[in-house]
Write an enzyme that holds these catalytic residues in place. Structure first.
Site, PDB file in Angstrom:
ATOM      1  N   HIS A   1      46.257   7.693 -79.599  1.00  0.00           N
ATOM      2  CA  HIS A   1      46.517   7.676 -81.045  1.00  0.00           C
ATOM      3  C   HIS A   1      47.344   8.891 -81.429  1.00  0.00           C
ATOM      4  CE1 HIS A   1      43.646  10.637 -82.875  1.00  0.00           C
ATOM      5  NE2 HIS A   1      42.848  10.334 -81.869  1.00  0.00           N
TER       6      HIS A   1
ATOM      7  N   GLU B   1      43.945   5.700 -86.054  1.00  0.00           N
ATOM      8  CA  GLU B   1      42.724   5.702 -85.229  1.00  0.00           C
ATOM      9  C   GLU B   1      41.597   6.392 -85.979  1.00  0.00           C
ATOM     10  OE1 GLU B   1      39.745   7.427 -82.358  1.00  0.00           O
ATOM     11  OE2 GLU B   1      41.013   8.437 -83.832  1.00  0.00           O
ATOM     12  N   GLU B   2      41.975   7.462 -86.659  1.00  0.00           N
ATOM     13  CA  GLU B   2      40.959   8.287 -87.327  1.00  0.00           C
ATOM     14  C   GLU B   2      40.277   7.553 -88.489  1.00  0.00           C
ATOM     15  OE1 GLU B   2      39.915  10.795 -85.949  1.00  0.00           O
ATOM     16  OE2 GLU B   2      41.499  11.868 -84.875  1.00  0.00           O
TER      17      GLU B   2
HETATM   18  N1  TRP Z   1      38.993  10.572 -81.940  1.00  0.00           N
HETATM   19  C1  TRP Z   1      37.714  10.413 -81.314  1.00  0.00           C
HETATM   20  C2  TRP Z   1      36.651  10.341 -82.401  1.00  0.00           C
HETATM   21  O1  TRP Z   1      36.696  11.097 -83.321  1.00  0.00           O
HETATM   22  C3  TRP Z   1      37.409  11.556 -80.379  1.00  0.00           C
HETATM   23  C4  TRP Z   1      36.298  11.217 -79.482  1.00  0.00           C
HETATM   24  C5  TRP Z   1      34.991  11.552 -79.648  1.00  0.00           C
HETATM   25  C6  TRP Z   1      36.395  10.506 -78.288  1.00  0.00           C
HETATM   26  N2  TRP Z   1      34.276  11.075 -78.594  1.00  0.00           N
HETATM   27  C7  TRP Z   1      35.101  10.426 -77.772  1.00  0.00           C
HETATM   28  C8  TRP Z   1      37.463   9.941 -77.613  1.00  0.00           C
HETATM   29  C9  TRP Z   1      34.883   9.748 -76.595  1.00  0.00           C
HETATM   30  C10 TRP Z   1      37.219   9.270 -76.433  1.00  0.00           C
HETATM   31  C11 TRP Z   1      35.945   9.167 -75.936  1.00  0.00           C
HETATM   32  O2  TRP Z   1      35.796   9.502 -82.351  1.00  0.00           O
HETATM   33 ZN    ZN Z   2      41.099  11.250 -81.426  1.00  0.00          ZN
END
Ligand code: TRP
Ligand code: ZN
Ligand code: CA
Length: 437
Positions: free
Chosen positions: A124, A170-171
């Site tokens: 992302h 994504e966020e």
């Molecule tokens: N962008 C993800 C989130 O905020 C970051 C993240 C947290 C993540 N845990 C994860 C990415 C595990 C991959 C796997 O949820």
């Molecule tokens: Zn992320």
């Protein structure tokens, strides 16, 4: 060494034969197996770092973030797209709407490879509004960008087709990747043989986590880390929290890497990986301090190299075993004093260029070979003349020519072209064979 020879009729050969009134032979195209895997390149850390510097500058110039619906997001997409376009990728912007704002996914296809076997890597590109999002997720975005550019620099011609993706929003709940998967027709979904996700791979207090999903993808990453002598753990900081989830939900094999977010590094983890126990892997997770200072270079370097390692190893290019043969035995009639006709073979799975001593097997049955002009045509259209009305009244051209084809990319559709330039005698292409020495 055994070759498995999947039998399939090449479209070009079938068309050529049909145009001339019927397919009478069989067509085989061999994919070499058992060759030596092409080694993945080292991904230069400095280049990945430069992409992060550029993404930071974009955030700084756009109110401090690169979030969905903000100018910094579109600027990030434009930045990545321009690099890929210049490197020879076929790029497409996919738009969607979320929260009343237009979102963008960028999809970049590397031309070539088997369109029915697609290996994808995605990250992302959006940040949260709180900050520039350099670890989350400039790190993954920059690593797959530099891997894509390395594919181009190497002129890499994998067996499978490569596709890279940068996701929007994504966020806000995996919006962009869900949109992509939801709009991918079922027939296209089944072609995606693996989706690799990279989200947060340069955490400042890093761990080395591998997603526990598709066993082949997982093992590929573990092999890479075993080669470095760096221990890994299974990713447990929230399964399905990134863009691999929509792919996994429709049955596509997924995997990925992660260096940790807001979970706290244990003493045991600090013991094996270094860094600070009792502290988050990323203390600037979703915060304004997620800047270029919020990156561990060692983690970023290793993970970027792991991206390339996985892409190379999962896309299956091998240098061919000695004597790999690609052959078309469909008959193609050569009309008397008429148009040129062709027989085709599709070469796949061979890295780089064709050899300087490519063996071209020609089997043309004809009652007056002096009527014939015969050429080999490379995938890019380059013509190599093999016979130019030589041999007088003798029958047939049945011989193996050696052609220096070292300036030609090996993979692609090669043609044998024959034209009969005088009346009365006639014949047909009985077979066309390329042998890689
Ligand atoms: N962008 C993800 C989130 O905020 C970051 C993240 C947290 C993540 N845990 C994860 C990415 C595990 C991959 C796997 O949820
Ligand atoms: Zn992320
Ligand atoms: Ca003739």
């Amino acid at each position: 060494m055994t070759l498995t020879v999947p039998r399939r009729v090449t479209a070009a050969a079938a068309l050529a034969a049909l145009a001339l009134g019927g397919l009478t032979g069989t067509t085989a195209s061999a994919s070499p197996t058992g060759g030596t895997a092409v080694a993945a390149p080292d991904i230069p850390l400095a280049n990945v770092r430069q992409h992060l510097t550029d993404l930071q500058a974009i955030a700084t110039a756009n109110g401090g973030n690169r979030a969905h619906g903000r100018t910094g997001y579109k600027a990030s997409i434009d930045f990545v797209k321009a690099k890929l376009d210049a490197a020879g990728y076929t790029t497409a912007l996919q738009t969607f709407t979320s929260g009343g704002a237009t979102g963008y996914n960028l999809i970049a296809d590397w031309p070539g490879g088997d369109p029915n076997q697609v290996i994808m890597a995605g990250s992302h590109l959006d940040s949260v509004t709180a900050g520039p999002g350099i670890n989350d997720n400039g790190s993954g975005s920059a690593a797959i960008l530099e891997t894509a550019l390395a594919v181009s620099r190497a002129g890499y011609q994998p067996t499978k087709h490569l596709r890279f993706a940068w996701w929007g929003a994504e966020e806000l709940g995996l919006i962009g990747s869900k949109h992509y998967v939801n709009n991918l027709p079922a027939a296209e979904r089944t072609k995606v043989k693996g989706y690799l996700n990279f989200d947060m791979i340069g955490s400042p207090n890093p761990g080395y986590f591998v997603y526990d999903d598709d066993p082949t993808i997982e093992q590929t990453f573990k092999d890479y880390y075993a080669g470095l002598g760096v221990p890994t753990e299974i990713e447990t900081e929230g399964d399905g929290r990134s863009d691999h989830a929509p792919f996994k939900n429709v049955g596509i094999p997924v995997g990925g890497l992660f260096s940790g977010a807001d979970y706290v590094k244990t003493a045991a983890q600090a013991q094996k990986w270094g860094g600070t126990s009792g502290q988050s892997f990323d203390r600037c997770y979703h915060a304004s301090c997620d800047t270029t200072a919020n990156i561990n270079d060692t983690a970023l370097d290793r993970n970027a190299d792991a991206v390339a390692y996985a892409i190379w190893n999962l896309s299956g290019a091998t240098t061919p075993p000695t004597g790999t043969v690609f052959e078309n035995t469909a008959d193609v009639s050569v009309p008397d004093n008429g148009v040129a006709v062709t027989s085709s073979v599709t070469v796949t799975g061979i890295a780089g260029n064709a050899p300087s001593a490519l063996k071209v097997g020609v089997d043309i049955v004809h009652t007056w070979r002096g009527d014939l002009i015969v050429d080999l045509i490379a995938p890019d259209g380059s013509v190599y003349n093999l016979a130019n009305r030589t041999g007088g009244s003798a029958d047939n051209i049945q011989e193996t020519f050696t052609v220096n084809a070292s300036t030609e990319v090996a993979n692609g559709v090669w043609k044998l072209r024959a034209q009969d330039k005088a009346s009365s005698d006639t014949g047909y292409i009985n077979g066309f064979k390329l042998t890689f020495p």
